[in-house]
Design an enzyme around this catalytic site. Structure first.
Site, PDB file in Angstrom:
ATOM      1  N   ASP A 158       5.464  -0.600 -11.139  1.00  0.00           N
ATOM      2  CA  ASP A 158       5.707   0.746 -11.640  1.00  0.00           C
ATOM      3  C   ASP A 158       6.951   1.291 -10.954  1.00  0.00           C
ATOM      4  OD1 ASP A 158       5.636   3.464 -12.178  1.00  0.00           O
ATOM      5  OD2 ASP A 158       3.520   3.718 -11.703  1.00  0.00           O
ATOM      6  N   GLU A 176      18.354   3.454 -20.694  1.00  0.00           N
ATOM      7  CA  GLU A 176      17.378   4.063 -21.617  1.00  0.00           C
ATOM      8  C   GLU A 176      15.947   3.712 -21.227  1.00  0.00           C
ATOM      9  OE1 GLU A 176      18.414   3.353 -25.755  1.00  0.00           O
ATOM     10  OE2 GLU A 176      20.555   3.474 -25.320  1.00  0.00           O
ATOM     11  N   HIS A 180      11.081   7.232 -19.587  1.00  0.00           N
ATOM     12  CA  HIS A 180       9.622   7.057 -19.638  1.00  0.00           C
ATOM     13  C   HIS A 180       8.921   7.647 -18.418  1.00  0.00           C
ATOM     14  CE1 HIS A 180       9.484   4.495 -23.170  1.00  0.00           C
ATOM     15  NE2 HIS A 180      10.425   3.743 -22.677  1.00  0.00           N
TER      16      HIS A 180
END
Length: 346
Positions: A158, A176, A180
């Protein structure tokens, strides 16, 4: 654009999700989003599950239509989509000043298209960080095929909690991907921690621009379509993004929305009024053919149940991206380079 055929698309659909569970995964994914009554807080709290489900569901479609690099690019006249994507990656490597032998981190690396291109272009060793098992397994195959498996690798983790010691990398970039993150400051702070003092972090970010009006219903709908179709908990303003970089401790070297001066609009490949043979699968006709093939393959049991639903929300995403780009309320390429101060060692 891609070497993947229709059968690869169908059999890869759902990623690591059991094929019989794809439909329920689509249901759960959709319920996170505004169009289905979902709340931003819930998306942020469950971002790992939401983003993982998203990439398990869509990676096959991305690779089929887009190739190995899942991102947009500003584009010159006479330049193909593939050429512009490679140049966009080279531009980032040049802005970072990458040198042969350096150790570089790609945060949110997808299946590693940019990682491989940048490693070859700059003769660096690139580590790709990704929390999606299916994308990593695809990336490892593609690294081996490219002969880069000795110098480049993937780490499953993560990006809000990276498994690297402080001051590990000579450079870090994100293409990009950090859009998130449920918390930009938290994500950028982790990047700051693992970057060596005096070195740079560069990113292409998805952002709403200053032209976005949060009280405008049409603007709200476009934003919600982009979030649903792209696995995003929220989309930050460019100003919020820049503020988060500074709050994490970085010194901003320069920043610019690269969509502004692009001679050919970045969203053109997704615009249904545009036709291109080189990126045929992304055109209206190409997408119509894919839709019918997916429908047929789902009907005969080769593609899992729920595949058409995935394609539907990706279509919605394309519509949202094109509308956001045309109205200039959204950019897929807010670019910045930021330096970790030398006194910033932790």
């Amino acid at each position: 654009m891609s070497n993947k055929g229709t059968l690869d698309l169908a059999t890869g659909l759902g990623g690591k999700i059991d094929k019989t569970d794809v439909l329920s995964a689509v249901d759960k994914y959709e319920k996170y989003h505004v169009s289905y009554g979902g709340k931003e807080e819930e998306r942020k709290a469950n971002y790992t599950d939401m983003v993982n489900k998203y990439y398990d569901l869509v990676t096959s479609f991305y690779e089929y239509g887009w190739g190995e690099s899942f991102h947009f690019a500003p584009r010159w006249k006479g330049e193909s989509l593939l050429e512009s994507i490679k140049r966009h990656e080279h531009f980032l490597a040049l802005q970072l000043g990458l040198k042969p032998g350096q150790k570089v981190l790609d945060v949110g690396c997808g299946i590693g298209g940019p990682l491989r291109e940048i490693a070859r272009f700059s003769s660096t060793s690139v580590t790709g960080l990704n929390n999606n098992e299916y994308q990593i397994s695809r990336g490892e195959v593609l690294n081996r095929n490219a002969g880069l498996d000795k110098t480049c690798n993937f780490v499953k983790a993560d990006f809000m909690k990276m498994p690297f010691p402080d001051n590990s990398f000579d450079a870090v970039y994100a293409i990009e991907a950090t859009c998130h993150a449920p918390d930009a400051v938290g994500c950028y702070s982790e990047i700051y921690r693992v970057l060596k003092p005096g070195q740079c972090f560069a990113a292409y970010e998805w952002c709403m621009t200053d032209a976005y009006d949060p009280n405008n219903k049409e603007h709200q709908q476009i934003k919600a379509e982009i979030e649903l179709g792209n696995g995003l908990p929220d989309i930050r303003l460019t100003s919020q993004c820049l503020e988060a970089v500074k709050q994490a401790g970085f010194e901003v070297v320069w920043e610019k929305d690269l969509a502004v001066d692009s001679p050919i609009p970045w969203y053109l490949p997704l615009d249904t009024s545009h036709f291109s043979l080189s990126s045929f699968r992304l055109t209206a006709i190409g997408r119509f053919i894919t839709k019918n093939m997916v429908m047929a393959l789902e009907k005969i049991g080769i593609a899992p149940k729920g595949s058409q639903r995935v394609q539907n929300f990706l279509e919605k995403a394309a519509e949202g991206l094109v509308a956001g780009g045309k109205k200039e309320i959204f950019t897929a390429m807010y670019f910045f380079v930021a330096r970790k101060p030398v006194h910033g060692a932790q």
